[in-house]
Design a protein around this motif. Structure first.
Motif, PDB file in Angstrom:
ATOM      1  N   GLU A 166       0.828  -1.205   0.000  1.00 40.41           N
ATOM      2  CA  GLU A 166       0.000   0.000   0.000  1.00 40.41           C
ATOM      3  C   GLU A 166       0.864   1.258   0.000  1.00 40.41           C
ATOM      4  O   GLU A 166       0.547   2.243  -0.672  1.00 40.41           O
ATOM      5  CB  GLU A 166      -0.924  -0.004   1.228  1.00 40.41           C
ATOM      6  CG  GLU A 166      -2.059  -1.014   1.155  1.00 40.41           C
ATOM      7  CD  GLU A 166      -2.831  -1.115   2.455  1.00 40.41           C
ATOM      8  OE1 GLU A 166      -2.530  -0.328   3.392  1.00 40.41           O
ATOM      9  OE2 GLU A 166      -3.724  -1.978   2.564  1.00 40.41           O
ATOM     10  N   GLU A 167       1.953   1.230   0.760  1.00 41.81           N
ATOM     11  CA  GLU A 167       2.838   2.392   0.808  1.00 41.81           C
ATOM     12  C   GLU A 167       3.588   2.541  -0.509  1.00 41.81           C
ATOM     13  O   GLU A 167       3.777   3.651  -1.005  1.00 41.81           O
ATOM     14  CB  GLU A 167       3.817   2.247   1.979  1.00 41.81           C
ATOM     15  CG  GLU A 167       4.386   3.553   2.478  1.00 41.81           C
ATOM     16  CD  GLU A 167       3.315   4.549   2.897  1.00 41.81           C
ATOM     17  OE1 GLU A 167       3.402   5.714   2.437  1.00 41.81           O
ATOM     18  OE2 GLU A 167       2.399   4.188   3.658  1.00 41.81           O
ATOM     19  N   ALA A 168       3.999   1.413  -1.083  1.00 37.75           N
ATOM     20  CA  ALA A 168       4.703   1.463  -2.363  1.00 37.75           C
ATOM     21  C   ALA A 168       3.809   2.009  -3.470  1.00 37.75           C
ATOM     22  O   ALA A 168       4.287   2.694  -4.389  1.00 37.75           O
ATOM     23  CB  ALA A 168       5.207   0.069  -2.733  1.00 37.75           C
TER      24      ALA A 168
ATOM     25  N   PRO B 185       4.452   5.033  -7.243  1.00 43.96           N
ATOM     26  CA  PRO B 185       4.316   4.049  -8.331  1.00 43.96           C
ATOM     27  C   PRO B 185       5.532   3.925  -9.242  1.00 43.96           C
ATOM     28  O   PRO B 185       5.754   2.868  -9.826  1.00 43.96           O
ATOM     29  CB  PRO B 185       3.092   4.545  -9.104  1.00 43.96           C
ATOM     30  CG  PRO B 185       2.952   5.984  -8.739  1.00 43.96           C
ATOM     31  CD  PRO B 185       3.434   6.090  -7.330  1.00 43.96           C
ATOM     32  N   LYS B 186       6.320   4.983  -9.357  1.00 45.77           N
ATOM     33  CA  LYS B 186       7.492   4.915 -10.234  1.00 45.77           C
ATOM     34  C   LYS B 186       8.565   3.978  -9.700  1.00 45.77           C
ATOM     35  O   LYS B 186       9.464   3.568 -10.445  1.00 45.77           O
ATOM     36  CB  LYS B 186       8.073   6.323 -10.444  1.00 45.77           C
ATOM     37  CG  LYS B 186       7.166   7.247 -11.245  1.00 45.77           C
ATOM     38  CD  LYS B 186       7.816   8.595 -11.476  1.00 45.77           C
ATOM     39  CE  LYS B 186       6.922   9.513 -12.306  1.00 45.77           C
ATOM     40  NZ  LYS B 186       7.549  10.850 -12.524  1.00 45.77           N
TER      41      LYS B 186
ATOM     42  N   LEU C 177      -6.034  -4.101  -9.955  1.00 48.69           N
ATOM     43  CA  LEU C 177      -4.813  -3.300  -9.865  1.00 48.69           C
ATOM     44  C   LEU C 177      -3.864  -3.626 -11.010  1.00 48.69           C
ATOM     45  O   LEU C 177      -3.294  -2.724 -11.642  1.00 48.69           O
ATOM     46  CB  LEU C 177      -4.122  -3.553  -8.525  1.00 48.69           C
ATOM     47  CG  LEU C 177      -2.812  -2.798  -8.274  1.00 48.69           C
ATOM     48  CD1 LEU C 177      -3.076  -1.303  -8.146  1.00 48.69           C
ATOM     49  CD2 LEU C 177      -2.120  -3.324  -7.022  1.00 48.69           C
ATOM     50  N   SER C 178      -3.701  -4.909 -11.305  1.00 44.58           N
ATOM     51  CA  SER C 178      -2.794  -5.311 -12.386  1.00 44.58           C
ATOM     52  C   SER C 178      -3.302  -4.848 -13.745  1.00 44.58           C
ATOM     53  O   SER C 178      -2.515  -4.520 -14.640  1.00 44.58           O
ATOM     54  CB  SER C 178      -2.601  -6.831 -12.382  1.00 44.58           C
ATOM     55  OG  SER C 178      -3.796  -7.491 -12.727  1.00 44.58           O
ATOM     56  N   GLN C 179      -4.618  -4.794 -13.904  1.00 41.53           N
ATOM     57  CA  GLN C 179      -5.192  -4.330 -15.160  1.00 41.53           C
ATOM     58  C   GLN C 179      -5.031  -2.822 -15.332  1.00 41.53           C
ATOM     59  O   GLN C 179      -4.824  -2.320 -16.439  1.00 41.53           O
ATOM     60  CB  GLN C 179      -6.671  -4.718 -15.228  1.00 41.53           C
ATOM     61  CG  GLN C 179      -6.902  -6.220 -15.330  1.00 41.53           C
ATOM     62  CD  GLN C 179      -8.363  -6.593 -15.199  1.00 41.53           C
ATOM     63  OE1 GLN C 179      -9.201  -5.794 -14.744  1.00 41.53           O
ATOM     64  NE2 GLN C 179      -8.700  -7.827 -15.589  1.00 41.53           N
ATOM     65  N   GLN C 180      -5.114  -2.094 -14.225  1.00 38.51           N
ATOM     66  CA  GLN C 180      -4.966  -0.639 -14.268  1.00 38.51           C
ATOM     67  C   GLN C 180      -3.525  -0.210 -14.506  1.00 38.51           C
ATOM     68  O   GLN C 180      -3.277   0.882 -15.017  1.00 38.51           O
ATOM     69  CB  GLN C 180      -5.481  -0.029 -12.958  1.00 38.51           C
ATOM     70  CG  GLN C 180      -6.979  -0.152 -12.764  1.00 38.51           C
ATOM     71  CD  GLN C 180      -7.418   0.339 -11.394  1.00 38.51           C
ATOM     72  OE1 GLN C 180      -6.607   0.519 -10.490  1.00 38.51           O
ATOM     73  NE2 GLN C 180      -8.723   0.561 -11.236  1.00 38.51           N
ATOM     74  N   HIS C 181      -2.589  -1.083 -14.119  1.00 39.17           N
ATOM     75  CA  HIS C 181      -1.171  -0.717 -14.234  1.00 39.17           C
ATOM     76  C   HIS C 181      -0.409  -1.814 -14.970  1.00 39.17           C
ATOM     77  O   HIS C 181       0.335  -2.594 -14.358  1.00 39.17           O
ATOM     78  CB  HIS C 181      -0.570  -0.502 -12.837  1.00 39.17           C
ATOM     79  CG  HIS C 181      -1.150   0.676 -12.113  1.00 39.17           C
ATOM     80  ND1 HIS C 181      -0.700   1.963 -12.311  1.00 39.17           N
ATOM     81  CD2 HIS C 181      -2.170   0.750 -11.218  1.00 39.17           C
ATOM     82  CE1 HIS C 181      -1.409   2.785 -11.549  1.00 39.17           C
ATOM     83  NE2 HIS C 181      -2.300   2.081 -10.886  1.00 39.17           N
ATOM     84  N   PRO C 182      -0.546  -1.866 -16.263  1.00 38.04           N
ATOM     85  CA  PRO C 182       0.167  -2.895 -17.049  1.00 38.04           C
ATOM     86  C   PRO C 182       1.684  -2.736 -17.004  1.00 38.04           C
ATOM     87  O   PRO C 182       2.414  -3.664 -17.357  1.00 38.04           O
ATOM     88  CB  PRO C 182      -0.382  -2.694 -18.462  1.00 38.04           C
ATOM     89  CG  PRO C 182      -0.868  -1.286 -18.487  1.00 38.04           C
ATOM     90  CD  PRO C 182      -1.378  -1.009 -17.115  1.00 38.04           C
ATOM     91  N   GLU C 183       2.149  -1.552 -16.566  1.00 40.55           N
ATOM     92  CA  GLU C 183       3.605  -1.340 -16.492  1.00 40.55           C
ATOM     93  C   GLU C 183       4.230  -2.140 -15.356  1.00 40.55           C
ATOM     94  O   GLU C 183       5.452  -2.349 -15.327  1.00 40.55           O
ATOM     95  CB  GLU C 183       3.922   0.150 -16.330  1.00 40.55           C
ATOM     96  CG  GLU C 183       3.568   0.768 -14.984  1.00 40.55           C
ATOM     97  CD  GLU C 183       2.124   1.252 -14.891  1.00 40.55           C
ATOM     98  OE1 GLU C 183       1.837   2.073 -14.005  1.00 40.55           O
ATOM     99  OE2 GLU C 183       1.295   0.807 -15.710  1.00 40.55           O
ATOM    100  N   TRP C 184       3.404  -2.573 -14.401  1.00 37.91           N
ATOM    101  CA  TRP C 184       3.906  -3.430 -13.328  1.00 37.91           C
ATOM    102  C   TRP C 184       3.730  -4.888 -13.731  1.00 37.91           C
ATOM    103  O   TRP C 184       2.651  -5.294 -14.165  1.00 37.91           O
ATOM    104  CB  TRP C 184       3.161  -3.182 -12.021  1.00 37.91           C
ATOM    105  CG  TRP C 184       3.260  -1.784 -11.515  1.00 37.91           C
ATOM    106  CD1 TRP C 184       4.249  -0.876 -11.753  1.00 37.91           C
ATOM    107  CD2 TRP C 184       2.307  -1.102 -10.693  1.00 37.91           C
ATOM    108  NE1 TRP C 184       3.972   0.318 -11.134  1.00 37.91           N
ATOM    109  CE2 TRP C 184       2.788   0.207 -10.467  1.00 37.91           C
ATOM    110  CE3 TRP C 184       1.092  -1.475 -10.117  1.00 37.91           C
ATOM    111  CZ2 TRP C 184       2.104   1.127  -9.698  1.00 37.91           C
ATOM    112  CZ3 TRP C 184       0.408  -0.557  -9.349  1.00 37.91           C
ATOM    113  CH2 TRP C 184       0.906   0.731  -9.138  1.00 37.91           C
TER     114      TRP C 184
END
Length: 264
Positions: A39-41, A45-46, A64-71
């Protein structure tokens, strides 16, 4: 989210190697564990690179994984999670993060309250000091070259998210400390033999608090450049306070003074 089933997978091998200091330094990455740390990380996000999630927790993080494909998000079983994790009972989530970087010049640019840790060796103490510094408004923490690695798993866990939120400067030399003195910083250190008590001092100006190792205190070369040697009054018969506890008491006093100074 992709599923990983083998210890021989390159992602698993890479993550497991980050438990080694030399590999963390080489890759400028470290591991965090648990929902609270994730949660803190997520507020930074960068810095987030990969997330490993046990299968039973995966549904919570699908969106969460769908919203941030860069992760890169991976589902693993308990066996692989234990292989990556540094704890006996893994919390079910491990993430790989980039080590935050701060410019040395940032520590010279303002009326700050800084903490210098000289040869701090205990991971729990360092993590607690990072957490206290974050909670009580310290502007940065400086570490001597032979202090424990702040990005080791035990320190990171004890920091409870502070590792992302307070600037850390590593391998600080005596010359760099002297440079701070030259631009107006007042240096404080602690000793049970000191005459002045912490609560009688003024921390509202540019200040640096030096805290020494748990067993040996600060080195004489550091004590020699300190302007004020002070003590925390404690009950007679008690030898001393834990380094992290003593540091938190002084940081709290400085924070109260500096809050009043800022608001007046």
């Amino acid at each position: 989210m992709l599923k990983i089933c083998s210890k021989d997978n390159k992602k698993i091998k890479y993550a497991a190697r980050l438990k080694q200091k030399s590999f963390r330094n080489q890759e400028a990455c470290f591991l965090i564990e648990g929902k609270k740390m994730l949660e803190e990380a997520l507020k930074h996000p960068k810095l987030l690179r990969q997330i490993f999630i046990e299968a039973e927790l995966a549904p919570e993080y699908t969106e969460l994984s769908q919203q941030h494909p860069e992760w890169e998000c991976y589902v693993v079983d308990k066996r692989l999670m234990k292989h990556i994790s540094d704890t006996e009972t893994p919390p079910g989530i491990v993430a790989l993060c980039q080590i935050p970087s701060w410019s040395r010049e940032e520590f010279l640019s303002k009326n700050a309250f800084l903490i210098f840790l000289d040869r701090i060796a205990d991971p729990g103490n360092l993590g607690t000091i990072i957490r206290s510094g974050w909670a009580l408004g310290a502007d940065g923490i400086l570490l001597s070259p032979d202090s424990v690695d702040p990005f080791s798993p035990k320190v990171v866990r004890a920091s409870m998210g502070g590792i992302f939120n307070i600037p850390l400067l590593l391998d600080v030399s005596l010359d760099e400390l002297k440079r701070l003195k030259q631009i107006g910083y007042q240096f404080f250190c602690t000793s049970m033999q000191a005459r002045q008590e912490v609560f009688s001092l003024d921390f509202t100006g540019p200040s640096l608090l030096a805290i020494g190792s748990e067993s040996q205190g600060i080195r004489s070369v550091i004590e020699e450049i300190c302007d004020i040697n002070c003590k925390i009054p404690i009950k007679p018969g008690v030898d001393s306070l834990n380094a992290a506890v003593a540091c938190a008491i002084i940081i709290n006093e400085a924070w109260k003074q500096r809050q009043g100074f800022i608001l007046s």
